[in-house]
Design a protein around this motif. Structure first.
Motif, mmCIF file in Angstrom:
data_model
loop_
_atom_site.group_PDB
_atom_site.id
_atom_site.type_symbol
_atom_site.label_atom_id
_atom_site.label_comp_id
_atom_site.label_asym_id
_atom_site.label_seq_id
_atom_site.Cartn_x
_atom_site.Cartn_y
_atom_site.Cartn_z
ATOM 1 N N ASP A 37 -37.010 -43.917 -49.693
ATOM 2 C CA ASP A 37 -35.886 -44.859 -49.706
ATOM 3 C C ASP A 37 -34.640 -44.214 -50.289
ATOM 4 N N LEU A 38 -33.911 -43.514 -49.446
ATOM 5 C CA LEU A 38 -32.618 -42.983 -49.870
ATOM 6 C C LEU A 38 -31.685 -44.170 -50.073
ATOM 7 N N PRO A 39 -30.780 -44.111 -51.037
ATOM 8 C CA PRO A 39 -29.821 -45.209 -51.198
ATOM 9 C C PRO A 39 -29.066 -45.435 -49.888
ATOM 10 N N SER A 40 -28.823 -46.685 -49.551
ATOM 11 C CA SER A 40 -28.174 -46.972 -48.266
ATOM 12 C C SER A 40 -26.779 -46.343 -48.207
ATOM 13 N N SER A 41 -26.151 -46.229 -49.372
ATOM 14 C CA SER A 41 -24.823 -45.598 -49.394
ATOM 15 C C SER A 41 -24.921 -44.131 -48.968
ATOM 16 N N THR A 42 -25.975 -43.452 -49.433
ATOM 17 C CA THR A 42 -26.171 -42.042 -49.068
ATOM 18 C C THR A 42 -26.456 -41.920 -47.569
ATOM 19 N N VAL A 43 -27.320 -42.813 -47.077
ATOM 20 C CA VAL A 43 -27.641 -42.793 -45.644
ATOM 21 C C VAL A 43 -26.369 -42.975 -44.826
ATOM 22 N N LYS A 44 -25.552 -43.924 -45.266
ATOM 23 C CA LYS A 44 -24.322 -44.244 -44.536
ATOM 24 C C LYS A 44 -23.362 -43.046 -44.521
ATOM 25 N N THR A 45 -23.146 -42.466 -45.692
ATOM 26 C CA THR A 45 -22.215 -41.340 -45.791
ATOM 27 C C THR A 45 -22.707 -40.164 -44.951
ATOM 28 N N LEU A 46 -23.976 -39.825 -45.133
ATOM 29 C CA LEU A 46 -24.520 -38.675 -44.391
ATOM 30 C C LEU A 46 -24.428 -38.919 -42.893
ATOM 31 N N THR A 47 -24.829 -40.119 -42.459
ATOM 32 C CA THR A 47 -24.816 -40.435 -41.029
ATOM 33 C C THR A 47 -23.400 -40.281 -40.458
ATOM 34 N N SER A 48 -22.424 -40.769 -41.188
ATOM 35 C CA SER A 48 -21.055 -40.696 -40.665
ATOM 36 C C SER A 48 -20.543 -39.255 -40.656
ATOM 37 N N LEU A 49 -21.119 -38.417 -41.532
ATOM 38 C CA LEU A 49 -20.666 -37.023 -41.610
ATOM 39 C C LEU A 49 -21.317 -36.099 -40.570
ATOM 40 N N LEU A 50 -22.454 -36.524 -40.017
ATOM 41 C CA LEU A 50 -23.228 -35.614 -39.148
ATOM 42 C C LEU A 50 -22.385 -34.940 -38.058
ATOM 43 N N PRO A 51 -21.572 -35.699 -37.289
ATOM 44 C CA PRO A 51 -20.796 -35.022 -36.234
ATOM 45 C C PRO A 51 -19.844 -33.978 -36.812
ATOM 46 N N ALA A 52 -19.157 -34.330 -37.906
ATOM 47 C CA ALA A 52 -18.192 -33.389 -38.494
ATOM 48 C C ALA A 52 -18.888 -32.156 -39.071
ATOM 49 N N LEU A 53 -20.121 -32.338 -39.544
ATOM 50 C CA LEU A 53 -20.874 -31.198 -40.086
ATOM 51 C C LEU A 53 -21.412 -30.305 -38.976
ATOM 52 N N GLY A 54 -21.332 -30.806 -37.758
ATOM 53 C CA GLY A 54 -21.833 -30.034 -36.623
ATOM 54 C C GLY A 54 -23.349 -29.974 -36.589
ATOM 55 N N VAL A 55 -23.984 -30.993 -37.192
ATOM 56 C CA VAL A 55 -25.451 -31.032 -37.211
ATOM 57 C C VAL A 55 -25.961 -31.645 -35.912
ATOM 58 N N SER A 56 -26.880 -30.951 -35.250
ATOM 59 C CA SER A 56 -27.390 -31.481 -33.981
ATOM 60 C C SER A 56 -28.781 -32.084 -34.141
ATOM 61 N N GLY A 57 -29.487 -31.725 -35.207
ATOM 62 C CA GLY A 57 -30.828 -32.267 -35.416
ATOM 63 C C GLY A 57 -31.920 -31.491 -34.712
ATOM 64 N N LYS A 58 -31.557 -30.361 -34.105
ATOM 65 C CA LYS A 58 -32.609 -29.601 -33.418
ATOM 66 C C LYS A 58 -33.462 -28.816 -34.428
ATOM 67 N N ALA A 59 -34.649 -28.444 -33.970
ATOM 68 C CA ALA A 59 -35.588 -27.733 -34.835
ATOM 69 C C ALA A 59 -34.961 -26.448 -35.366
ATOM 70 N N ASP A 60 -35.276 -26.089 -36.580
ATOM 71 C CA ASP A 60 -34.827 -24.856 -37.228
ATOM 72 C C ASP A 60 -33.360 -24.854 -37.613
ATOM 73 N N GLU A 61 -32.726 -26.024 -37.536
ATOM 74 C CA GLU A 61 -31.355 -26.136 -38.030
ATOM 75 C C GLU A 61 -31.444 -26.685 -39.454
ATOM 76 N N VAL A 62 -30.949 -25.923 -40.418
ATOM 77 C CA VAL A 62 -31.019 -26.340 -41.828
ATOM 78 C C VAL A 62 -29.621 -26.215 -42.426
ATOM 79 N N LEU A 63 -29.169 -27.277 -43.089
ATOM 80 C CA LEU A 63 -27.830 -27.263 -43.675
ATOM 81 C C LEU A 63 -27.842 -27.895 -45.059
ATOM 82 N N ARG A 64 -27.163 -27.241 -46.011
ATOM 83 C CA ARG A 64 -27.036 -27.795 -47.370
ATOM 84 C C ARG A 64 -25.694 -28.493 -47.501
ATOM 85 N N VAL A 65 -25.719 -29.713 -48.036
ATOM 86 C CA VAL A 65 -24.464 -30.416 -48.311
ATOM 87 C C VAL A 65 -24.531 -30.992 -49.725
ATOM 88 N N ALA A 66 -23.357 -31.317 -50.297
ATOM 89 C CA ALA A 66 -23.331 -31.923 -51.635
ATOM 90 C C ALA A 66 -24.036 -33.273 -51.580
#
Ligand code: BES
Ligand code: MN
Ligand code: ZN
Length: 492
Positions: A37-66
């Protein structure tokens, strides 16, 4: 060794260096695949950031964020699980995603895994993948980056008996795979038949596994002409190691045979320099058998398992066997050695005969046997040949374990190409279908025992970059499939 614990803690409050979260692809969309159970605020922020972070969700893609202010941890590590369907990510995708994340976090002390782990099965997959990804081989390095020290796997079911069992199994499996990787990665100057046999003896100490070693004199006396012939070119003589786990009330008896060429120079039919570079890995089959038996004992499976490690070093010298030499395999069949680089089948023939003498219910051999295996199936898919039902059993077990094994035929007509002018059979046949020819050669030494032959020439060793939970070098591929076969034999 990385330590892993299960917890039901609130992930937001875990004081870790990093929290690992899955991202995947649903149709055209990149989505967060939250586990704990990630805090909903964290889920929301991360989800909205995914396109800007260039994260595609494919296998072997690993990214560190604050991590942001709502988590006690410093960073979030996004790890790709690839396509997610109705039932979420599949188990092998979870293993790989956990492995890739943990691998990328080497040098970090405390990591929380907030990956999908709602069921004991998922807990097991995440634990297994994470521990497999935490492997590093530092035996010969003077400087090193330590793998992640502590992993906390967050799951609502962490306290259930099933989750605890899945966790315990994952620890055993990852330990066995690491054991194989260590042996495969070892320098062949250090790992030779005698030292391998000593490793087996040491590894079984304090367990219910019994190890017996036949040395070169006993091999000659016992008629093991394959091991003697291949080994006689080396100053370091061959060994046949028998590894037995025999619990009370065993449901079945499974024989396992592994190719253990500690270095394959080709012998007098010498390999070109390039072809020799990876040939310390030619003992991967024997390492797999050893650690599968040890793991079966650690898990206390109600199955009797007898492992056979066929150990020799294939070297050219004035005492080496010659092309055209005729040798006698255990049991009496003669072989004309037309190519000393087709040595694996010779030592395997001896060990298969010895294994068959005990009449196991099932016999499985595993070997880095042919370059043709890589031509046929590439570097990540192993081949299975043999008796129809055993072959299918292995393919099914591989699927359940998350390893790739593909069924291959043993066309009887190909066997004609191994006709010898002077002996019962030659150790070479048609170049085309070389993997099948090798399988047909082994079949000559099996008799009526239900049998499967696994050729792992490609998948045993990763010559490319690390991926998922798979490091460079020795992979340990095959352990999970064999262990799953044993578990299935236990419930038959
Ligand atoms: N150990 C090799 C097979 C191998 C090759 C494993 C490349 C992994 C990567 C085996 O002993 C061998 O040399 N096989 C020969 C057989 C041939 C001479 C009939 C081969 O495949 O070329
Ligand atoms: Mn060879
Ligand atoms: Zn070989």
């Amino acid at each position: 060794m990385t330590e892993l614990t299960l917890t039901t803690k609130n992930v937001a409050r875990i004081q870790a260096d990093a929290v690992v979260v899955a991202v995947g692809r649903r149709g055209e969309e990149t989505v967060l695949v939250p586990g704990a159970d990630l805090p909903s605020s964290t889920v929301k922020t991360l989800t909205s950031l995914l396109p800007a972070l260039g994260v595609s969700g494919k296998a072997d893609e690993v990214l560190r964020v604050a991590a942001g202010k709502d988590l006690a941890a410093d960073v979030v590590v996004l790890t790709g699980v690839g396509p997610v369907g109705e039932g979420g990510a599949d188990l092998e995708a979870l293993r790989r995603a956990a492995g890739a994340a943990v691998r990328s976090l080497a040098g970090t002390a405390d990591v929380a895994l907030a990956l999908p782990a709602a069921t004991a099965e998922q807990v097991g997959a995440v634990a297994e993948g994470a521990l497999l990804g935490a492997y590093s081989f530092d035996r010969y390095r003077t400087t090193r980056t330590a793998p992640v020290a502590r992993l906390e796997l967050v799951s609502d079911v962490a306290r259930s008996k099933e989750a605890k069992a899945a966790h315990a199994r994952a620890v055993v499996v990852a330990g066995a795979v690491a054991g194989v990787r260590d042996l495969v990665n070892a320098s062949p100057a250090d790992l030779y038949p005698q030292s391998f046999a000593e490793e087996a003896t040491a590894g079984a100490k304090g367990t219910k596994v019994k190890v017996t070693v036949l040395d070169e004199k006993e091999l000659a006396a016992g008629g093991f002409g394959g091991l003697v012939g291949v080994g006689m070119g080396s100053a370091r003589p061959p060994r046949l190691v028998k590894v037995t786990y025999s619990p009370a009330r065993a449901k079945a008896h499974v024989g396992l045979v592994g190719k253990g060429i500690t270095f394959d120079s080709g012998g007098l039919s010498i390999k070109p320099a390039k072809g020799m570079e990876t040939m310390k890995m030619d003992m991967a089959g024997a390492a797999t058998v050893l650690h599968t038996v040890l793991a079966a004992a650690a898990l206390e499976l109600p199955v009797r398992v007898t492992g056979w490690l066929a150990l020799a070093e294939n070297m050219p010298s004035s005492t080496a066997q010659r092309p055209s030499d005729v040798i006698t395999i255990r049991g009496g069949k003669t072989v004309e050695v037309l190519n000393t680089d087709a040595e694996g089948r010779l030592v395997m023939a001896d060990a298969l005969v010895a294994a068959g003498e005990e009449n196991p219910d099932l016999l499985i051999d595993i070997a880095t046997l042919t370059g043709a295996q890589m031509v046929a199936l590439g570097s990540q898919v192993g081949a299975v040949m043999g008796t129809d039902d055993v072959r299918e059993e292995v393919v099914a077990a591989a699927g359940a374990a998350g390893e790739q094994f593909w069924p291959m035929p043993l066309p009887a007509e190909l066997a004609d190409s191994m006709k010898s002018q002077v002996a019962d059979i030659a150790n070479m046949g048609d170049r085309f279908g070389g993997m099948l020819v090798a399988g047909l050669f082994l079949k000559e030494f099996v008799g009526d025992t239900p049998w499967a032959h696994l050729d792992i020439a490609g998948p045993a060793f990763n010559e490319g970059s690390p991926r998922g939970y798979t490091p460079e070098g020795g992979t340990g591929m095959g352990v999970r499939t064999l262990l799953t076969v044993l578990e299935k034999a236990a419930i038959r």
